[in-house]
Write a protein that holds these residues in place. Structure first.
Motif, PDB file in Angstrom:
ATOM      1  N   ASP A  77       0.781  -1.061   0.034  1.00 44.52           N
ATOM      2  CA  ASP A  77       0.051  -0.117   0.124  1.00 44.52           C
ATOM      3  C   ASP A  77       0.905   1.321  -0.008  1.00 44.52           C
ATOM      4  O   ASP A  77       2.076   1.042   0.226  1.00 44.52           O
ATOM      5  N   ILE A  78       0.250   2.597  -0.375  1.00 40.21           N
ATOM      6  CA  ILE A  78       0.997   3.469  -0.225  1.00 40.21           C
ATOM      7  C   ILE A  78       1.074   3.831   1.368  1.00 40.21           C
ATOM      8  O   ILE A  78       0.441   3.213   2.072  1.00 40.21           O
ATOM      9  N   SER A  79       1.657   5.046   1.662  1.00 40.23           N
ATOM     10  CA  SER A  79       1.909   5.356   2.965  1.00 40.23           C
ATOM     11  C   SER A  79       0.721   6.088   3.604  1.00 40.23           C
ATOM     12  O   SER A  79       0.083   6.679   2.790  1.00 40.23           O
ATOM     13  N   VAL A  80       0.583   5.921   4.771  1.00 38.98           N
ATOM     14  CA  VAL A  80      -0.761   6.790   5.398  1.00 38.98           C
ATOM     15  C   VAL A  80      -0.525   8.309   5.396  1.00 38.98           C
ATOM     16  O   VAL A  80      -1.598   8.844   5.231  1.00 38.98           O
ATOM     17  N   ALA A  81       0.816   8.614   5.321  1.00 39.30           N
ATOM     18  CA  ALA A  81       1.177   9.986   5.332  1.00 39.30           C
ATOM     19  C   ALA A  81       0.593  10.555   4.280  1.00 39.30           C
ATOM     20  O   ALA A  81       0.025  11.652   4.062  1.00 39.30           O
ATOM     21  N   THR A  82       0.870  10.002   3.143  1.00 37.90           N
ATOM     22  CA  THR A  82       0.416  10.263   1.709  1.00 37.90           C
ATOM     23  C   THR A  82      -1.202  10.367   1.792  1.00 37.90           C
ATOM     24  O   THR A  82      -1.651  11.536   0.917  1.00 37.90           O
ATOM     25  N   PHE A  83      -1.708   9.498   1.927  1.00 36.38           N
ATOM     26  CA  PHE A  83      -3.154   9.426   2.059  1.00 36.38           C
ATOM     27  C   PHE A  83      -3.704  10.588   2.783  1.00 36.38           C
ATOM     28  O   PHE A  83      -4.623  11.188   2.453  1.00 36.38           O
ATOM     29  N   ASN A  84      -3.348  10.769   4.336  1.00 37.31           N
ATOM     30  CA  ASN A  84      -3.796  11.707   4.796  1.00 37.31           C
ATOM     31  C   ASN A  84      -3.638  12.980   4.432  1.00 37.31           C
ATOM     32  O   ASN A  84      -4.199  13.859   4.604  1.00 37.31           O
ATOM     33  N   ASP A  85      -2.442  13.425   3.554  1.00 38.77           N
ATOM     34  CA  ASP A  85      -2.176  14.565   2.948  1.00 38.77           C
ATOM     35  C   ASP A  85      -3.355  14.935   1.860  1.00 38.77           C
ATOM     36  O   ASP A  85      -3.639  16.263   2.030  1.00 38.77           O
TER      37      ASP A  85
END
Length: 569
Positions: free
Chosen positions: A299-307
């Motif tokens: 998966d992509i990072s949670v940080a990128t998702f949250n951004d």
């Protein structure tokens, strides 16, 4: 006396005429000019044998079909709508016979327009027009031209029988006839011109019947007045009810944008343009594998998702759906998920369930109402894996019972109704990615959405998307979410889905994309089973945004804004 006609659905084409009041067919305007000729007063002797083919030359399956002849007589006034005289000869080989009624030959001359309508399960397609010429009968002619509409003709003659036989039980007889009228009106609601003709004809015939009642004393005038008033009131209501101009208003109107990797996220310009249309965001994430047999998606990072979530919320853009896609790292969304075949299916489904639970957490924590638990994974939706998907669905629902779940089927899947299509049994909304071929080749100015929307019922490749959509609704009684539809902004975009068909040096043509958007949304607006749509996409090569001038509002964006923010759907 017999005539033979052959029609090829999806291949036959007639150019638009400049003046529809001077309609005619010739070699230049039609790819398939055909003709039929009869003499005035012919009755039951003129049989037309029709063969219907698909574009590839294969027989068009007529199983379950009814056949209507529709035409406008040479006098330019009277119309024939005959749903009574078609007979299936060989459904599998696309053959039927139509016994033309004598009313079709009341006026000498050339028909203004004549064609067949093929109807199945409430949907219909039409053949190309054919030339129909009626030769004069100078010796004997006493047939007065009139509208001939078989659905009404049948009911009208029933009405006369009811009244003749009414005796003392007039109310009971009329109750059954009125029910038949109501059922007919409901059946014809999809055909505005048909119902308007029916209503006009009913009023005319009621007037004539009233005169007959006065002359023959069939029933009391008081009884007839009660019947007449009730029917006229019913028809006035039908003439003005919304169903004649039915427009499906969607609960979910979204545009897709994708996080391809931690370094390739969604731009602020994309978010702003989506917001400007009045749409919500379908947030797509690329969940990557090393190759087509890798069983361990990353998966992509949670940080990128949250951004992305934060930037969307900061501008007031709602996120409607989370939609992870399997892909190969660095290939964006070009990987054919139909070819994905993990070497360890059990391991894959174990990993996928954990990943979907993670996305369910993200959806719930960020107020996202819908989770799409897969997209176009043809081999994984084989019916032998249905219990795996049921397990994923049950596990998510046990933790988040209010989270709505869908799966985005490709046409490879939803056309496999008894196999891959059974994924529809383990979702809340049936998801379908629908990409019709609107035209055969290049876009040309002057095309109209009203001409193109019909491909949702029968496109240039012979796909019957709306019929399939309705079959899923009928089987599972669940709303349909069009999880993807869209087209590339190039002159070939109306014909091709795959970007390899498009010249990479070609200039964008947003007019072509705009007319495709409008046709799609007009088609969706005619089907009450559809609850939502997601336009594909905010990024090239499908983007509706002019990336060379992000402040420009393209014709495509204007159409989306009219429908989404403007409330047309």
């Amino acid at each position: 006396m017999s005539m033979y006609l052959t029609f090829t659905i999806g291949k036959d084409k007639r150019n638009l005429v400049d003046d529809i009041t001077d309609f005619h067919i010739d070699e230049e305007t039609s790819t398939n000019p055909q003709w039929l000729q009869a003499r005035q007063n012919e009755d039951g002797m003129r049989q037309v044998f029709v063969t219907v083919k698909n574009e590839d030359g294969s027989p068009f399956n007529l199983t379950g079909c009814n056949y209507w002849f529709q035409g406008k007589l040479p006098d330019g006034i009277h119309k024939i709508i005959d749903a009574k005289h078609g007979v299936t000869l060989d459904a599998q080989n696309g053959k039927f016979r139509f016994d033309m009624p004598k009313q079709a030959f009341a006026v000498a001359g050339s028909y203004v327009q004549a064609f067949f309508r093929i109807v199945r399960d409430g949907e219909s397609i039409t053949t190309l027009e054919f030339d129909l010429t009626v030769l004069a009968d100078l010796v004997y002619n006493d047939l007065v031209p009139s509208d001939y509409i078989t659905p009404f003709e049948d009911l009208y003659f029933k009405l006369k029988d009811y009244i003749v036989k009414a005796n003392g039980d007039f109310d009971a007889a009329m109750a059954q006839w009125k029910k038949d009228v109501a059922d007919l009106i409901t059946e014809l609601n999809a055909d505005v011109s048909g119902i308007n003709l029916t209503i006009t004809e009913i009023k005319t015939q009621l007037s004539a019947l009233e005169d007959k009642i006065k002359a023959d004393n069939l029933v009391t005038q008081a009884d007839f007045n009660i019947l007449k008033d009730e029917l006229l009131n019913r028809m006035d209501a039908v003439e003005h009810q919304d169903i004649l101009n039915f427009r499906n208003k969607l609960k979910y109107k979204t545009i897709s944008a994708t996080i391809y990797s931690d370094s390739e996220s969604i731009s602020g310009d994309q978010l702003n343009h989506i917001k400007a249309t009045g749409a919500d965001l379908t947030l797509v994430t690329m969940v990557t594998v090393d190759n087509a047999t890798d069983s361990s998606p990353t998966d992509i990072s949670v940080a990128t998702f949250n951004d992305v979530i934060k930037r969307a919320k900061d501008i007031g853009l709602n996120v409607c759906m989370l939609k992870p896609h399997i892909g190969i790292a660095g290939q964006h969304d070009s990987f054919s998920r139909k070819d994905y075949l993990p070497d360890d299916p059990d391991k894959f489904f174990e990993n996928w369930k954990d990943l979907m639970l993670h996305y369910a957490d993200l959806a719930k924590n960020n107020g996202v109402p819908i989770l799409c638990i897969g997209c176009e994974m043809f081999n994984q939706t084989d019916v032998k894996y249905l219990t795996q998907w049921q397990n994923i669905y049950n596990t998510i629902k046990a933790k988040y019972p209010d989270l709505l779940i869908t799966y985005a089927m490709s046409q490879y899947e939803f056309f496999e109704f008894e196999n891959q299509g059974q994924i529809a049994s383990v979702v809340d909304y049936i998801g379908m990615n629908i990409y019709p071929s609107y035209i055969a080749s290049e876009y040309k100015s002057g095309l109209k959405a009203s001409e193109l929307k019909g491909v949702w019922w029968n496109d240039w490749n012979g796909n019957q998307f709306m019929e399939t959509l309705d079959e899923y609704f009928d089987e599972y009684q669940k709303p349909i979410f069009v999880t993807e539809t869209g087209l590339m902004p190039y002159k070939d975009g109306l014909a091709h889905l795959i970007s390899s068909y498009i010249n990479s040096n070609e200039k964008e043509n947003y007019d072509a994309q705009a007319i495709g958007y409008k046709a799609a949304l007009e088609a969706i607006a005619k089907d009450s089973h559809v609850i939502g749509v997601s336009i594909w996409h905010a990024s090239k090569p499908f983007s509706f945004i002019d990336e060379n001038n992000v402040n420009n509002v393209t014709p495509s964006e204007k159409v989306l804004t009219q429908y989404f923010k403007g409330g047309k759907i």
